[in-house]
Design a protein around this motif. Structure first.
Motif, PDB file in Angstrom:
ATOM      1  N   ASP A   4       0.789  -1.331   0.073  1.00  0.00           N
ATOM      2  CA  ASP A   4      -0.067   0.083   0.070  1.00  0.00           C
ATOM      3  C   ASP A   4       0.887   1.298   0.030  1.00  0.00           C
ATOM      4  N   SER A   5       2.124   0.953  -0.096  1.00  0.00           N
ATOM      5  CA  SER A   5       3.092   2.396  -0.356  1.00  0.00           C
ATOM      6  C   SER A   5       2.669   3.319  -1.367  1.00  0.00           C
ATOM      7  N   GLN A   6       2.840   4.670  -0.863  1.00  0.00           N
ATOM      8  CA  GLN A   6       2.442   5.653  -1.690  1.00  0.00           C
ATOM      9  C   GLN A   6       3.524   6.065  -2.717  1.00  0.00           C
ATOM     10  N   ILE A   7       4.459   5.665  -2.581  1.00  0.00           N
ATOM     11  CA  ILE A   7       5.689   5.748  -3.359  1.00  0.00           C
ATOM     12  C   ILE A   7       5.542   5.503  -4.706  1.00  0.00           C
ATOM     13  N   LEU A   8       5.472   6.588  -5.765  1.00  0.00           N
ATOM     14  CA  LEU A   8       5.337   6.336  -7.145  1.00  0.00           C
ATOM     15  C   LEU A   8       6.689   6.069  -7.830  1.00  0.00           C
ATOM     16  N   ILE A   9       7.079   5.013  -8.210  1.00  0.00           N
ATOM     17  CA  ILE A   9       8.307   4.483  -8.833  1.00  0.00           C
ATOM     18  C   ILE A   9       8.071   4.692 -10.371  1.00  0.00           C
ATOM     19  N   PRO A  10       9.187   5.525 -11.173  1.00  0.00           N
ATOM     20  CA  PRO A  10       8.833   5.654 -12.471  1.00  0.00           C
ATOM     21  C   PRO A  10       9.110   4.557 -13.132  1.00  0.00           C
ATOM     22  N   ASP A  11       8.563   4.545 -14.387  1.00  0.00           N
ATOM     23  CA  ASP A  11       8.636   3.380 -15.127  1.00  0.00           C
ATOM     24  C   ASP A  11      10.081   3.273 -15.716  1.00  0.00           C
ATOM     25  N   SER A  12      10.877   4.422 -15.682  1.00  0.00           N
ATOM     26  CA  SER A  12      12.298   4.227 -16.203  1.00  0.00           C
ATOM     27  C   SER A  12      13.117   3.393 -15.128  1.00  0.00           C
ATOM     28  N   PHE A  13      12.779   3.423 -13.948  1.00  0.00           N
ATOM     29  CA  PHE A  13      13.334   2.623 -12.787  1.00  0.00           C
ATOM     30  C   PHE A  13      12.823   1.422 -12.544  1.00  0.00           C
ATOM     31  N   VAL A  14      11.761   1.203 -12.834  1.00  0.00           N
ATOM     32  CA  VAL A  14      11.117   0.005 -13.004  1.00  0.00           C
ATOM     33  C   VAL A  14      11.874  -0.874 -14.229  1.00  0.00           C
ATOM     34  N   ALA A  15      11.941  -0.273 -15.073  1.00  0.00           N
ATOM     35  CA  ALA A  15      12.460  -0.995 -16.235  1.00  0.00           C
ATOM     36  C   ALA A  15      13.714  -1.720 -16.084  1.00  0.00           C
ATOM     37  N   SER A  77      30.458   0.480  -4.621  1.00  0.00           N
ATOM     38  CA  SER A  77      29.646   1.213  -4.982  1.00  0.00           C
ATOM     39  C   SER A  77      28.327   0.762  -4.463  1.00  0.00           C
ATOM     40  N   VAL A  78      27.203   1.731  -4.258  1.00  0.00           N
ATOM     41  CA  VAL A  78      26.059   0.901  -3.376  1.00  0.00           C
ATOM     42  C   VAL A  78      25.012   0.825  -4.218  1.00  0.00           C
ATOM     43  N   VAL A  79      25.259   1.079  -5.604  1.00  0.00           N
ATOM     44  CA  VAL A  79      24.165   0.898  -6.830  1.00  0.00           C
ATOM     45  C   VAL A  79      24.947   0.015  -7.854  1.00  0.00           C
ATOM     46  N   SER A  80      24.041  -0.645  -8.562  1.00  0.00           N
ATOM     47  CA  SER A  80      24.430  -1.665  -9.737  1.00  0.00           C
ATOM     48  C   SER A  80      24.704  -0.407 -10.919  1.00  0.00           C
ATOM     49  N   ALA A  81      25.532  -1.085 -11.706  1.00  0.00           N
ATOM     50  CA  ALA A  81      25.662  -0.427 -12.913  1.00  0.00           C
ATOM     51  C   ALA A  81      24.719   0.457 -13.719  1.00  0.00           C
ATOM     52  N   PRO A  82      23.294  -0.328 -13.906  1.00  0.00           N
ATOM     53  CA  PRO A  82      22.181   0.073 -14.626  1.00  0.00           C
ATOM     54  C   PRO A  82      21.588   1.121 -13.473  1.00  0.00           C
ATOM     55  N   GLU A  83      21.784   0.822 -12.109  1.00  0.00           N
ATOM     56  CA  GLU A  83      21.175   1.911 -11.387  1.00  0.00           C
ATOM     57  C   GLU A  83      22.035   3.152 -11.356  1.00  0.00           C
ATOM     58  N   ALA A  84      23.292   3.051 -11.412  1.00  0.00           N
ATOM     59  CA  ALA A  84      24.343   4.074 -11.635  1.00  0.00           C
ATOM     60  C   ALA A  84      23.938   5.082 -12.985  1.00  0.00           C
ATOM     61  N   GLU A 101      26.009  10.261 -23.649  1.00  0.00           N
ATOM     62  CA  GLU A 101      26.051   8.913 -23.557  1.00  0.00           C
ATOM     63  C   GLU A 101      26.946   8.330 -22.693  1.00  0.00           C
ATOM     64  N   LEU A 102      26.681   7.595 -21.726  1.00  0.00           N
ATOM     65  CA  LEU A 102      27.495   7.282 -20.531  1.00  0.00           C
ATOM     66  C   LEU A 102      28.212   6.032 -20.945  1.00  0.00           C
ATOM     67  N   GLY A 103      29.476   5.616 -20.465  1.00  0.00           N
ATOM     68  CA  GLY A 103      30.062   4.611 -20.733  1.00  0.00           C
ATOM     69  C   GLY A 103      29.592   3.329 -20.085  1.00  0.00           C
ATOM     70  N   ARG A 104      29.662   2.057 -20.367  1.00  0.00           N
ATOM     71  CA  ARG A 104      29.161   1.101 -19.791  1.00  0.00           C
ATOM     72  C   ARG A 104      29.916   0.679 -18.718  1.00  0.00           C
ATOM     73  N   GLY A 105      29.321   0.310 -17.452  1.00  0.00           N
ATOM     74  CA  GLY A 105      29.786   0.132 -16.098  1.00  0.00           C
ATOM     75  C   GLY A 105      29.913  -1.509 -16.048  1.00  0.00           C
ATOM     76  N   THR A 106      30.781  -1.857 -15.233  1.00  0.00           N
ATOM     77  CA  THR A 106      30.539  -3.309 -14.767  1.00  0.00           C
ATOM     78  C   THR A 106      29.382  -3.854 -14.486  1.00  0.00           C
ATOM     79  N   GLY A 107      28.753  -5.014 -15.084  1.00  0.00           N
ATOM     80  CA  GLY A 107      27.571  -5.655 -15.135  1.00  0.00           C
ATOM     81  C   GLY A 107      26.549  -4.952 -15.830  1.00  0.00           C
ATOM     82  N   GLU A 108      26.893  -4.002 -16.697  1.00  0.00           N
ATOM     83  CA  GLU A 108      25.680  -3.374 -17.336  1.00  0.00           C
ATOM     84  C   GLU A 108      25.767  -3.904 -18.924  1.00  0.00           C
TER      85      GLU A 108
END
Length: 108
Positions: A4-15, A77-84, A101-108
């Protein structure tokens, strides 16, 4: 966090958490919301630092964002490459800068 959380997570993040051909994220809603909050908070916290880099170091907006991205995909890093990448794109949006255009990080 519950469903029931009121947080709206953008589609770009859900993706970031959708497996090919799937419409449901690969992690539970509470975990997705926690990761989103972390990434959004990180982007918000980086705004003043990015502005300071732009004016203090005399580098371009693109270079500021590229350096931020490299820092976020580095070891420990506390975030994954896609999260970064999402964080830096969000940072660019908050600053009203074009995102390079961002360079590809480890795991991306």
């Amino acid at each position: 966090m519950n469903e029931d959380s009121q947080i709206l997570i953008p589609d770009s993040f859900v993706a970031l958490y959708l497996n090919p051909g799937r419409s449901k994220p690969s992690v539970p809603r509470d975990e997705l919301a926690a990761r989103y909050e972390l990434c959004e908070d990180l982007a918000q916290a980086m705004v003043e630092h990015a502005r300071a880099m732009l004016f203090g170091q005399g580098i371009s907006e693109d270079e500021v964002l590229s350096r931020c991205h490299r820092g976020l995909v580095g070891d420990g890093s506390v975030v994954s490459a896609p999260e970064a990448t999402w964080v830096v794109r969000r940072l660019a949006e908050l600053l009203d800068w074009e995102c390079p255009e961002l360079g590809r990080g480890t795991g991306e």
